[in-house]
Design a protein around this motif. Structure first.
Motif, PDB file in Angstrom:
ATOM      1  N   TRP A  86      77.283  45.264  27.466  1.00 21.90           N
ATOM      2  CA  TRP A  86      75.893  45.704  27.534  1.00 21.90           C
ATOM      3  C   TRP A  86      74.991  44.712  28.274  1.00 21.90           C
ATOM      4  CZ3 TRP A  86      76.506  46.677  21.659  1.00 21.90           C
ATOM      5  CH2 TRP A  86      77.254  47.840  21.469  1.00 21.90           C
ATOM      6  N   ASP A  87      75.591  43.693  28.883  1.00 19.51           N
ATOM      7  CA  ASP A  87      74.874  42.696  29.692  1.00 19.51           C
ATOM      8  C   ASP A  87      73.778  41.970  28.901  1.00 19.51           C
ATOM      9  OD1 ASP A  87      74.632  41.263  32.068  1.00 19.51           O
ATOM     10  OD2 ASP A  87      73.042  42.567  32.817  1.00 19.51           O
ATOM     11  N   TYR A  88      74.109  41.573  27.677  1.00 22.66           N
ATOM     12  CA  TYR A  88      73.215  40.730  26.876  1.00 22.66           C
ATOM     13  C   TYR A  88      73.644  39.288  27.107  1.00 22.66           C
ATOM     14  CZ  TYR A  88      72.066  45.003  24.246  1.00 22.66           C
ATOM     15  OH  TYR A  88      71.670  46.262  23.872  1.00 22.66           O
ATOM     16  N   ARG A  89      72.675  38.391  27.338  1.00 20.05           N
ATOM     17  CA  ARG A  89      73.027  37.037  27.735  1.00 20.05           C
ATOM     18  C   ARG A  89      72.560  35.932  26.798  1.00 20.05           C
ATOM     19  NH1 ARG A  89      75.212  37.395  32.695  1.00 20.05           N
ATOM     20  NH2 ARG A  89      74.668  39.200  33.938  1.00 20.05           N
ATOM     21  N   PHE A  90      71.923  36.271  25.713  1.00 26.36           N
ATOM     22  CA  PHE A  90      71.358  35.239  24.854  1.00 26.36           C
ATOM     23  C   PHE A  90      72.044  35.218  23.498  1.00 26.36           C
ATOM     24  CE2 PHE A  90      68.010  36.543  27.816  1.00 26.36           C
ATOM     25  CZ  PHE A  90      67.790  35.320  28.443  1.00 26.36           C
ATOM     26  N   ALA A  91      72.308  34.010  22.986  1.00 28.92           N
ATOM     27  CA  ALA A  91      72.995  33.853  21.708  1.00 28.92           C
ATOM     28  C   ALA A  91      72.246  34.543  20.573  1.00 28.92           C
ATOM     29  CB  ALA A  91      73.199  32.371  21.384  1.00 28.92           C
ATOM     30  N   ASN A  92      70.911  34.582  20.648  1.00 21.22           N
ATOM     31  CA  ASN A  92      70.171  35.233  19.558  1.00 21.22           C
ATOM     32  C   ASN A  92      70.479  36.734  19.496  1.00 21.22           C
ATOM     33  OD1 ASN A  92      68.655  35.867  21.857  1.00 21.22           O
ATOM     34  ND2 ASN A  92      66.708  35.722  20.776  1.00 21.22           N
ATOM     35  N   THR A  93      70.838  37.339  20.611  1.00 20.39           N
ATOM     36  CA  THR A  93      71.271  38.740  20.592  1.00 20.39           C
ATOM     37  C   THR A  93      72.613  38.844  19.878  1.00 20.39           C
ATOM     38  OG1 THR A  93      70.110  39.157  22.666  1.00 20.39           O
ATOM     39  CG2 THR A  93      71.775  40.767  22.002  1.00 20.39           C
ATOM     40  N   GLY A  94      73.485  37.891  20.123  1.00 10.31           N
ATOM     41  CA  GLY A  94      74.756  37.846  19.405  1.00 10.31           C
ATOM     42  C   GLY A  94      74.545  37.703  17.913  1.00 10.31           C
ATOM     43  N   ASN A  95      73.548  36.899  17.521  1.00 12.66           N
ATOM     44  CA  ASN A  95      73.229  36.757  16.103  1.00 12.66           C
ATOM     45  C   ASN A  95      72.720  38.060  15.504  1.00 12.66           C
ATOM     46  OD1 ASN A  95      72.275  33.526  16.898  1.00 12.66           O
ATOM     47  ND2 ASN A  95      73.826  33.942  15.360  1.00 12.66           N
ATOM     48  N   LYS A  96      71.963  38.832  16.270  1.00 10.69           N
ATOM     49  CA  LYS A  96      71.494  40.132  15.776  1.00 10.69           C
ATOM     50  C   LYS A  96      72.678  41.064  15.552  1.00 10.69           C
ATOM     51  CE  LYS A  96      66.902  39.993  17.773  1.00 10.69           C
ATOM     52  NZ  LYS A  96      65.935  40.594  18.664  1.00 10.69           N
ATOM     53  N   ILE A  97      73.626  41.051  16.477  1.00 11.88           N
ATOM     54  CA  ILE A  97      74.823  41.873  16.336  1.00 11.88           C
ATOM     55  C   ILE A  97      75.618  41.413  15.120  1.00 11.88           C
ATOM     56  CG2 ILE A  97      77.037  42.513  17.380  1.00 11.88           C
ATOM     57  CD1 ILE A  97      75.602  42.236  20.146  1.00 11.88           C
ATOM     58  N   GLU A  98      75.785  40.096  14.987  1.00  8.18           N
ATOM     59  CA  GLU A  98      76.526  39.545  13.847  1.00  8.18           C
ATOM     60  C   GLU A  98      75.889  39.961  12.521  1.00  8.18           C
ATOM     61  OE1 GLU A  98      77.613  35.340  11.640  1.00  8.18           O
ATOM     62  OE2 GLU A  98      76.107  35.367  13.230  1.00  8.18           O
ATOM     63  N   LYS A  99      74.592  39.760  12.388  1.00 10.44           N
ATOM     64  CA  LYS A  99      73.907  40.086  11.137  1.00 10.44           C
ATOM     65  C   LYS A  99      74.013  41.577  10.820  1.00 10.44           C
ATOM     66  CE  LYS A  99      70.673  36.254  11.424  1.00 10.44           C
ATOM     67  NZ  LYS A  99      69.279  35.835  11.628  1.00 10.44           N
ATOM     68  N   LEU A 100      73.890  42.411  11.848  1.00  7.52           N
ATOM     69  CA  LEU A 100      74.004  43.852  11.649  1.00  7.52           C
ATOM     70  C   LEU A 100      75.384  44.214  11.106  1.00  7.52           C
ATOM     71  CD1 LEU A 100      72.569  46.609  12.051  1.00  7.52           C
ATOM     72  CD2 LEU A 100      73.556  46.650  14.343  1.00  7.52           C
ATOM     73  N   ILE A 101      76.426  43.691  11.747  1.00  7.13           N
ATOM     74  CA  ILE A 101      77.792  43.979  11.302  1.00  7.13           C
ATOM     75  C   ILE A 101      78.035  43.386   9.920  1.00  7.13           C
ATOM     76  CG2 ILE A 101      80.239  43.530  11.738  1.00  7.13           C
ATOM     77  CD1 ILE A 101      79.547  43.605  14.768  1.00  7.13           C
ATOM     78  N   HIS A 102      77.701  42.127   9.749  1.00  9.24           N
ATOM     79  CA  HIS A 102      77.962  41.415   8.494  1.00  9.24           C
ATOM     80  C   HIS A 102      77.283  42.089   7.304  1.00  9.24           C
ATOM     81  CE1 HIS A 102      77.623  38.205   5.463  1.00  9.24           C
ATOM     82  NE2 HIS A 102      78.702  37.674   6.033  1.00  9.24           N
ATOM     83  N   ASP A 103      76.037  42.484   7.483  1.00 14.72           N
ATOM     84  CA  ASP A 103      75.233  42.969   6.361  1.00 14.72           C
ATOM     85  C   ASP A 103      75.221  44.487   6.183  1.00 14.72           C
ATOM     86  OD1 ASP A 103      74.561  40.311   5.965  1.00 14.72           O
ATOM     87  OD2 ASP A 103      72.592  40.488   6.909  1.00 14.72           O
ATOM     88  N   GLN A 104      75.433  45.235   7.264  1.00 15.31           N
ATOM     89  CA  GLN A 104      75.185  46.674   7.163  1.00 15.31           C
ATOM     90  C   GLN A 104      76.326  47.587   7.603  1.00 15.31           C
ATOM     91  OE1 GLN A 104      71.355  47.799   8.822  1.00 15.31           O
ATOM     92  NE2 GLN A 104      70.581  45.731   8.485  1.00 15.31           N
ATOM     93  N   LEU A 105      77.389  47.052   8.176  1.00 12.71           N
ATOM     94  CA  LEU A 105      78.468  47.916   8.653  1.00 12.71           C
ATOM     95  C   LEU A 105      79.055  48.722   7.498  1.00 12.71           C
ATOM     96  CD1 LEU A 105      80.220  48.650  11.180  1.00 12.71           C
ATOM     97  CD2 LEU A 105      81.882  47.009  10.279  1.00 12.71           C
TER      98      LEU A 105
END
Length: 93
Positions: A54-73
């Motif tokens: 998805w052409d995301y380049r910032f670690a904070n975007t990775g953290n958003k993905i991580e938190k979403l998966i970790h907490d809500q998947l």
């Protein structure tokens, strides 16, 4: 290209298993391979693949993905492709 690494993870409660080279759990494109959100190597791999896709380049975007998966998947989403689809639908900026 690695955009997101173990040191970027927000949570520290992951398991860290060893995977053989070219294991589909941590290599290639997201597919029908089972995904374990409690496994750190799988989490880092999937975050990187999605950020590249998805052409995301910032670690904070990775953290958003991580938190979403970790907490809500949802528990019924258990393969990489399903996680990818679910994240794309639920990731909000």
């Amino acid at each position: 290209m690695i955009l997101f690494s173990k040191r970027n993870l927000h949570y520290s409660d992951y398991k860290w298993s060893a995977y053989p080279h070219n294991d589909p759990h941590v290599y290639g494109k997201p597919d029908a391979t089972p995904f374990d959100k409690e496994e750190g190597n799988e989490m880092v791999y999937l975050i990187n693949r999605l950020m590249i896709l998805w052409d995301y380049r910032f670690a904070n975007t990775g953290n958003k993905i991580e938190k979403l998966i970790h907490d809500q998947l949802p528990a019924d989403i258990s393969v990489q492709e399903e996680v990818q689809t679910w994240v794309k639908t639920n990731l909000k900026f």
